[in-house]
Design a protein around this motif. Structure first.
Motif, PDB file in Angstrom:
ATOM      1  N   ALA A 191      -6.182   0.121   5.517  1.00 24.52           N
ATOM      2  CA  ALA A 191      -5.845   1.518   5.272  1.00 24.52           C
ATOM      3  C   ALA A 191      -4.538   1.936   5.948  1.00 24.52           C
ATOM      4  O   ALA A 191      -3.994   2.999   5.643  1.00 24.52           O
ATOM      5  CB  ALA A 191      -6.978   2.433   5.736  1.00 24.52           C
ATOM      6  N   TRP A 192      -4.022   1.131   6.861  1.00 21.56           N
ATOM      7  CA  TRP A 192      -2.767   1.442   7.529  1.00 21.56           C
ATOM      8  C   TRP A 192      -1.564   1.048   6.671  1.00 21.56           C
ATOM      9  O   TRP A 192      -0.435   1.416   6.994  1.00 21.56           O
ATOM     10  CB  TRP A 192      -2.669   0.708   8.863  1.00 21.56           C
ATOM     11  N   TYR A 193      -1.797   0.281   5.624  1.00 23.02           N
ATOM     12  CA  TYR A 193      -0.708  -0.271   4.826  1.00 23.02           C
ATOM     13  C   TYR A 193      -0.542   0.453   3.502  1.00 23.02           C
ATOM     14  O   TYR A 193      -1.529   0.708   2.790  1.00 23.02           O
ATOM     15  CB  TYR A 193      -0.947  -1.748   4.526  1.00 23.02           C
ATOM     16  N   LYS A 194       0.686   0.767   3.166  1.00 25.04           N
ATOM     17  CA  LYS A 194       0.967   1.156   1.796  1.00 25.04           C
ATOM     18  C   LYS A 194       0.956  -0.127   0.962  1.00 25.04           C
ATOM     19  O   LYS A 194       1.272  -1.209   1.473  1.00 25.04           O
ATOM     20  CB  LYS A 194       2.310   1.859   1.682  1.00 25.04           C
ATOM     21  N   MET A 195       0.597   0.002  -0.301  1.00 27.67           N
ATOM     22  CA  MET A 195       0.502  -1.158  -1.179  1.00 27.67           C
ATOM     23  C   MET A 195       1.334  -0.913  -2.426  1.00 27.67           C
ATOM     24  O   MET A 195       1.300   0.181  -3.004  1.00 27.67           O
ATOM     25  CB  MET A 195      -0.949  -1.420  -1.569  1.00 27.67           C
ATOM     26  N   GLY A 196       2.044  -1.931  -2.823  1.00 26.19           N
ATOM     27  CA  GLY A 196       2.887  -1.792  -3.998  1.00 26.19           C
ATOM     28  C   GLY A 196       2.689  -2.939  -4.964  1.00 26.19           C
ATOM     29  O   GLY A 196       2.239  -4.027  -4.600  1.00 26.19           O
TER      30      GLY A 196
ATOM     31  N   SER B 215      -4.632   2.173  -7.883  1.00 25.18           N
ATOM     32  CA  SER B 215      -5.703   2.744  -7.062  1.00 25.18           C
ATOM     33  C   SER B 215      -6.038   1.742  -5.972  1.00 25.18           C
ATOM     34  O   SER B 215      -5.624   0.576  -6.034  1.00 25.18           O
ATOM     35  CB  SER B 215      -6.937   3.055  -7.920  1.00 25.18           C
ATOM     36  N   ARG B 216      -6.792   2.190  -5.003  1.00 24.67           N
ATOM     37  CA  ARG B 216      -7.177   1.306  -3.914  1.00 24.67           C
ATOM     38  C   ARG B 216      -8.577   1.647  -3.452  1.00 24.67           C
ATOM     39  O   ARG B 216      -9.021   2.782  -3.538  1.00 24.67           O
ATOM     40  CB  ARG B 216      -6.181   1.378  -2.770  1.00 24.67           C
ATOM     41  N   ASP B 217      -9.241   0.625  -2.914  1.00 25.82           N
ATOM     42  CA  ASP B 217     -10.554   0.793  -2.304  1.00 25.82           C
ATOM     43  C   ASP B 217     -10.448   0.221  -0.905  1.00 25.82           C
ATOM     44  O   ASP B 217     -10.468  -1.003  -0.721  1.00 25.82           O
ATOM     45  CB  ASP B 217     -11.616   0.057  -3.127  1.00 25.82           C
ATOM     46  N   ASN B 218     -10.311   1.087   0.072  1.00 32.20           N
ATOM     47  CA  ASN B 218     -10.103   0.636   1.444  1.00 32.20           C
ATOM     48  C   ASN B 218     -11.347  -0.014   2.037  1.00 32.20           C
ATOM     49  O   ASN B 218     -11.251  -0.711   3.043  1.00 32.20           O
ATOM     50  CB  ASN B 218      -9.635   1.792   2.316  1.00 32.20           C
ATOM     51  N   THR B 219     -12.503   0.198   1.437  1.00 31.30           N
ATOM     52  CA  THR B 219     -13.710  -0.471   1.924  1.00 31.30           C
ATOM     53  C   THR B 219     -13.765  -1.927   1.467  1.00 31.30           C
ATOM     54  O   THR B 219     -14.510  -2.729   2.029  1.00 31.30           O
ATOM     55  CB  THR B 219     -14.980   0.233   1.429  1.00 31.30           C
ATOM     56  N   LYS B 220     -12.956  -2.252   0.454  1.00 31.75           N
ATOM     57  CA  LYS B 220     -12.925  -3.622  -0.070  1.00 31.75           C
ATOM     58  C   LYS B 220     -11.585  -4.307   0.156  1.00 31.75           C
ATOM     59  O   LYS B 220     -11.357  -5.411  -0.352  1.00 31.75           O
ATOM     60  CB  LYS B 220     -13.238  -3.607  -1.574  1.00 31.75           C
ATOM     61  N   ASN B 221     -10.692  -3.631   0.881  1.00 32.26           N
ATOM     62  CA  ASN B 221      -9.364  -4.195   1.136  1.00 32.26           C
ATOM     63  C   ASN B 221      -8.654  -4.583  -0.161  1.00 32.26           C
ATOM     64  O   ASN B 221      -7.955  -5.604  -0.204  1.00 32.26           O
ATOM     65  CB  ASN B 221      -9.459  -5.438   2.053  1.00 32.26           C
ATOM     66  N   THR B 222      -8.808  -3.775  -1.173  1.00 35.66           N
ATOM     67  CA  THR B 222      -8.324  -4.142  -2.495  1.00 35.66           C
ATOM     68  C   THR B 222      -7.499  -3.018  -3.114  1.00 35.66           C
ATOM     69  O   THR B 222      -7.861  -1.843  -3.019  1.00 35.66           O
ATOM     70  CB  THR B 222      -9.496  -4.486  -3.434  1.00 35.66           C
ATOM     71  N   VAL B 223      -6.418  -3.421  -3.765  1.00 39.22           N
ATOM     72  CA  VAL B 223      -5.615  -2.496  -4.561  1.00 39.22           C
ATOM     73  C   VAL B 223      -5.645  -2.991  -6.002  1.00 39.22           C
ATOM     74  O   VAL B 223      -5.664  -4.194  -6.253  1.00 39.22           O
ATOM     75  CB  VAL B 223      -4.175  -2.395  -4.025  1.00 39.22           C
TER      76      VAL B 223
ATOM     77  N   GLY C 106      -4.292   6.660   0.006  1.00 42.84           N
ATOM     78  CA  GLY C 106      -4.478   6.834  -1.429  1.00 42.84           C
ATOM     79  C   GLY C 106      -4.103   8.204  -1.938  1.00 42.84           C
ATOM     80  O   GLY C 106      -4.302   8.512  -3.113  1.00 42.84           O
ATOM     81  N   SER C 107      -3.527   9.038  -1.081  1.00 42.82           N
ATOM     82  CA  SER C 107      -3.222  10.419  -1.461  1.00 42.82           C
ATOM     83  C   SER C 107      -1.878  10.561  -2.171  1.00 42.82           C
ATOM     84  O   SER C 107      -1.589  11.602  -2.760  1.00 42.82           O
ATOM     85  CB  SER C 107      -3.198  11.297  -0.213  1.00 42.82           C
ATOM     86  N   ARG C 108      -1.079   9.525  -2.126  1.00 46.59           N
ATOM     87  CA  ARG C 108       0.264   9.598  -2.713  1.00 46.59           C
ATOM     88  C   ARG C 108       0.569   8.333  -3.492  1.00 46.59           C
ATOM     89  O   ARG C 108       0.336   7.224  -3.005  1.00 46.59           O
ATOM     90  CB  ARG C 108       1.275   9.796  -1.579  1.00 46.59           C
ATOM     91  N   THR C 109       1.092   8.507  -4.688  1.00 47.24           N
ATOM     92  CA  THR C 109       1.465   7.381  -5.529  1.00 47.24           C
ATOM     93  C   THR C 109       2.856   7.598  -6.097  1.00 47.24           C
ATOM     94  O   THR C 109       3.385   8.724  -6.100  1.00 47.24           O
ATOM     95  CB  THR C 109       0.491   7.186  -6.702  1.00 47.24           C
ATOM     96  N   ARG C 110       3.430   6.515  -6.570  1.00 49.53           N
ATOM     97  CA  ARG C 110       4.741   6.595  -7.209  1.00 49.53           C
ATOM     98  C   ARG C 110       4.783   5.550  -8.318  1.00 49.53           C
ATOM     99  O   ARG C 110       4.224   4.457  -8.158  1.00 49.53           O
ATOM    100  CB  ARG C 110       5.858   6.330  -6.201  1.00 49.53           C
ATOM    101  N   TYR C 111       5.432   5.901  -9.423  1.00 58.04           N
ATOM    102  CA  TYR C 111       5.501   4.995 -10.575  1.00 58.04           C
ATOM    103  C   TYR C 111       6.940   4.857 -11.056  1.00 58.04           C
ATOM    104  O   TYR C 111       7.713   5.816 -11.033  1.00 58.04           O
ATOM    105  CB  TYR C 111       4.661   5.529 -11.733  1.00 58.04           C
ATOM    106  N   ALA C 112       7.273   3.679 -11.531  1.00 57.20           N
ATOM    107  CA  ALA C 112       8.541   3.496 -12.227  1.00 57.20           C
ATOM    108  C   ALA C 112       8.465   4.240 -13.560  1.00 57.20           C
ATOM    109  O   ALA C 112       7.381   4.351 -14.162  1.00 57.20           O
ATOM    110  CB  ALA C 112       8.796   2.010 -12.482  1.00 57.20           C
TER     111      ALA C 112
END
Length: 124
Positions: free
Chosen positions: A30-35, A71-79, A55-61
């Motif tokens: 949860a400390w990491y932004k994911m791209g 999207s991300r699920d921080n309980t599963k360490n998955t984006v 997960g409160s902020r996103t950006r798209y090309a």
């Protein structure tokens, strides 16, 4: 060191949908932004989309806005990257990346760890 493993790539027909996933090996996901970034044949790697740690902020090309969803699920360490309305130009190797700082989301230099990539091919 954070290891990132992408999965879910494959072949999809134009107009179809596909979801790829990326699992991170860290207790502080949860400390990491994911791209998500991609490299099409013969082109440089480019930004696709990103999400901040909470997960409160996103950006798209612009090229994927309205078609792709991150999207991300921080309980599963998955984006996740949900790709809809696929186009031939979406064919590329898709890379997951993790960045320690929560500021800028779309710069490649902002990311510290990278996955090996997963091939996504769109057939027309």
């Amino acid at each position: 060191q954070v290891q990132l493993v992408e999965s879910g790539g494959g072949l999809v027909q134009a107009g179809g949908s596909l979801r790829v996933s990326c699992v991170a090996s860290t207790r502080t996901f949860a400390w990491y932004k994911m791209g998500w970034f991609r490299r099409a044949p013969g082109k440089d790697r480019e930004f696709v989309t990103a999400i901040n740690g909470s997960g409160s902020r996103t950006r798209y090309a612009d090229s994927v806005k309205g078609r792709f969803i991150i999207s991300r699920d921080n309980t599963k360490n998955t984006v996740y990257l949900q790709m809809n309305s696929r186009k031939a130009e979406d064919t590329a190797v898709y890379y997951c990346a993790a960045g320690r700082t929560d500021g800028v989301l779309d710069g490649q230099e902002e990311y510290d760890y990278w996955g090996q990539g997963t091939q996504v091919t769109v057939s027309s």
